[in-house]
Design an enzyme around this catalytic site. Structure first.
Site, PDB file in Angstrom:
ATOM      1  N   ASN B  23       0.858  -1.186   0.000  1.00  0.00           N
ATOM      2  CA  ASN B  23       0.000   0.000   0.000  1.00  0.00           C
ATOM      3  C   ASN B  23       0.893   1.234   0.000  1.00  0.00           C
ATOM      4  O   ASN B  23       1.851   1.307   0.775  1.00  0.00           O
ATOM      5  CB  ASN B  23      -0.916   0.013   1.226  1.00  0.00           C
ATOM      6  CG  ASN B  23      -1.863   1.216   1.209  1.00  0.00           C
ATOM      7  OD1 ASN B  23      -1.462   2.333   1.527  1.00  0.00           O
ATOM      8  ND2 ASN B  23      -3.100   0.992   0.815  1.00  0.00           N
ATOM      9  N   SER B  46      -4.608  -0.216  -3.296  1.00  0.00           N
ATOM     10  CA  SER B  46      -5.147   1.108  -2.989  1.00  0.00           C
ATOM     11  C   SER B  46      -6.385   0.888  -2.132  1.00  0.00           C
ATOM     12  O   SER B  46      -7.242   0.063  -2.470  1.00  0.00           O
ATOM     13  CB  SER B  46      -5.500   1.840  -4.289  1.00  0.00           C
ATOM     14  OG  SER B  46      -5.880   3.161  -4.000  1.00  0.00           O
ATOM     15  N   GLU B  47      -6.485   1.603  -1.019  1.00  0.00           N
ATOM     16  CA  GLU B  47      -7.489   1.239  -0.015  1.00  0.00           C
ATOM     17  C   GLU B  47      -8.926   1.421  -0.482  1.00  0.00           C
ATOM     18  O   GLU B  47      -9.846   0.936   0.156  1.00  0.00           O
ATOM     19  CB  GLU B  47      -7.240   1.959   1.317  1.00  0.00           C
ATOM     20  CG  GLU B  47      -7.162   3.459   1.258  1.00  0.00           C
ATOM     21  CD  GLU B  47      -5.729   3.949   1.110  1.00  0.00           C
ATOM     22  OE1 GLU B  47      -4.943   3.315   0.372  1.00  0.00           O
ATOM     23  OE2 GLU B  47      -5.407   4.977   1.723  1.00  0.00           O
ATOM     24  N   ASN B  48      -9.129   2.134  -1.598  1.00  0.00           N
ATOM     25  CA  ASN B  48     -10.489   2.267  -2.111  1.00  0.00           C
ATOM     26  C   ASN B  48     -10.915   1.064  -2.950  1.00  0.00           C
ATOM     27  O   ASN B  48     -11.915   1.137  -3.661  1.00  0.00           O
ATOM     28  CB  ASN B  48     -10.652   3.574  -2.898  1.00  0.00           C
ATOM     29  CG  ASN B  48      -9.661   3.711  -4.036  1.00  0.00           C
ATOM     30  OD1 ASN B  48      -8.531   3.259  -3.934  1.00  0.00           O
ATOM     31  ND2 ASN B  48     -10.081   4.317  -5.117  1.00  0.00           N
ATOM     32  N   SER B  88     -11.093  -4.491   1.525  1.00  0.00           N
ATOM     33  CA  SER B  88      -9.839  -3.758   1.406  1.00  0.00           C
ATOM     34  C   SER B  88      -9.167  -3.598   2.776  1.00  0.00           C
ATOM     35  O   SER B  88      -7.955  -3.787   2.912  1.00  0.00           O
ATOM     36  CB  SER B  88     -10.109  -2.389   0.791  1.00  0.00           C
ATOM     37  OG  SER B  88      -8.905  -1.725   0.532  1.00  0.00           O
TER      38      SER B  88
END
Lengths: 237, 229
Positions: B23, B46-48, B88
């Protein structure tokens, strides 16, 4: 015959009441139910509590609702984006309350509500400012913070395609909070780019089964969600 | 000589191993994308809700539904997957993401990280920083060694509110590569032409110099981008 479709966003948001708690899906622009939120601006409900990752942006959707003074409280993880100037102005004047939650805790609290759980223990934030006053426990030698479920009266979500049964399919990074929020609102309202016949979505591509969705409206996306450059800053009234 | 922001990102990228799931935070960390070694398979998270983020979209090919958490238009690599926020953060908090490269306001000698709120900041925001700091085992900080005012950011104790205690493993800066060990900070590499003393002079916390401490191997330029200054 089940038919969850409604003709307009105006009709879809008609029942939102003063003081309601709402969840808005989306992270940045992808997956933001912009037309539903703009319809809510027109509808007029006030003293709202809004659960969203950020604080919206510019004079549009959540940013616009805040600019209009309609939001009493925001529950968010990242309300300090440069485009969230409407929130910033009102927050600094003490006109809006903020509950700040780590992003993973925010989504898990929503998930817990939708899954019928009474809460969960997370390691995140233990010993920090964001865990002050919260119950803690040591489990197998690790420190955890107790977090409660987060419910809402209404969840506004955005998907790419949907059918009259409320089945939804997303595209790209649109999913983010949407499928989770779809489980946690008493009334779940979906805005979709395309309404398709039942059966057009294969079972494998249905990310949110229709069981979670109450109302569905097909509407062309607000063009402001396509902008590559944000508009210039304007100040709150 | 010191490293540019891209130079710091280049140096971090050299240390990401084959098969890692990484990340990248906002700022210097997201620049790492451009310097991933082509001979290794590394998946960027990507955290989304993206795993397998590729290069940024070329002008004219941007798709409004494909943004990373830094709000940049991105492409996906073959083998990429898309998912929701709950999954996520299951990857993050559950320890499945192997590496997190993150910015910092301050790092303490014991690995404490402060990166979400400057003391006295008016509008707070935390995003996914705390989940990453508590959940990811290899937490690498990528930042400038000192503040804009020239004050140290690597301190005996953090003065800003903590993101997480004792979580940072390595610190990559424009001057040095420092490892956080149970015995304190260990200076592993210095930028070309700098001495250990010069790095210590910009660092509040005491540094031990590793027996094999060496100069960083970062070229002056990569594909037209300056890596040193």
């Amino acid at each position: 015959m089940i038919d969850k479709t409604v003709a307009s966003c105006k009709e879809a948001v008609a029942d939102v009441f003063d003081g309601a708690t709402l969840m808005f899906g989306g992270f940045g622009d992808p997956g933001v139910p912009g037309r539903l939120i703009e319809a809510l601006r027109e509808q007029g409900a006030s003293r709202l509590c809004v659960i969203h990752n950020g604080a919206g942006g510019d004079d549009f959707a959540l940013g616009g609702l805040i600019l209009d003074g309609r939001v009493r409280k925001l529950i968010a993880s990242f309300p300090n984006s440069p485009r969230a100037w409407a929130f910033r102005d009102r927050y600094l004047k003490g006109e809006i309350e903020l509950e700040l939650i780590p992003q993973g805790t925010l989504v898990e609290r929503i998930r817990a509500a939708g899954a019928g759980l009474g809460g969960f223990f997370t390691p995140t934030a233990f010993g920090t400012e964001l865990a002050v006053g919260k119950e803690t426990r040591i489990i197998d030698g690790r420190e955890y913070v107790l977090e409660a479920p987060l419910h809402a009266d209404f969840a506004f979500i955005k998907a790419h395609r949907g059918d009259r049964l409320g089945n939804l399919s997303y595209r790209g990074a649109m999913r983010n909070f949407n499928p989770v929020m779809a489980t946690a609102g008493k009334v779940v309202i979906a805005e979709v780019d395309q309404l398709v016949p039942v059966g057009a979505l294969s079972p494998e591509e249905i990310h949110t089964p229709g069981i979670f969705v109450d109302l569905l409206v097909e509407v062309e996306r607000d063009p402001r969600l396509f902008e590559l450059e944000p508009p210039k800053r304007r100040s709150a009234k | 000589m010191t490293l540019t922001r891209d130079g710091i990102a280049y140096r971090v990228a050299l240390d990401l191993p084959e098969g890692s799931y990484v990340n990248l935070g906002i700022g210097i960390p997201i620049l790492v994308t451009a310097y991933l070694p082509p001979d290794k398979e590394i998946f960027i998270h990507s955290e989304n809700g993206l795993l397998g983020v590729g290069p940024m979209s070329l002008p004219g090919t941007e798709d409004p539904d494909f943004l990373n958490a830094s709000k940049q238009f991105v492409t996906l690599v073959p083998g990429a997957s898309l998912f929701d926020h709950a999954l996520s953060f299951t990857m993050i908090r559950g320890g499945h993401i192997t590496h997190s490269v993150i910015g910092a306001i301050e790092v303490a000698a014991n690995g404490d990280l402060a990166n979400w709120r400057v003391s006295g900041e008016k509008v707070p925001g935390v995003g996914g920083a705390m989940d990453l700091a508590f959940g990811v085992r290899n937490l690498y900080v990528a930042m400038n060694h000192v503040t804009n005012k020239g004050e140290p950011k690597i301190l005996n104790h953090c003065t800003c509110p903590l993101t997480a205690p004792r979580c940072v493993r390595r610190i990559y800066t424009d001057m040095a590569l420092i490892e956080v060990t149970p015995e304190g900070l260990l200076l592993r590499e210095v930028a070309r032409g700098l001495t250990a003393e010069a790095v210590q002079a910009c660092t509040e916390a005491p540094l031990r110099v590793a027996d094999d401490c060496r100069e960083m191997t970062v070229p002056d330029e990569f594909k037209g981008v300056r890596l040193t200054a």
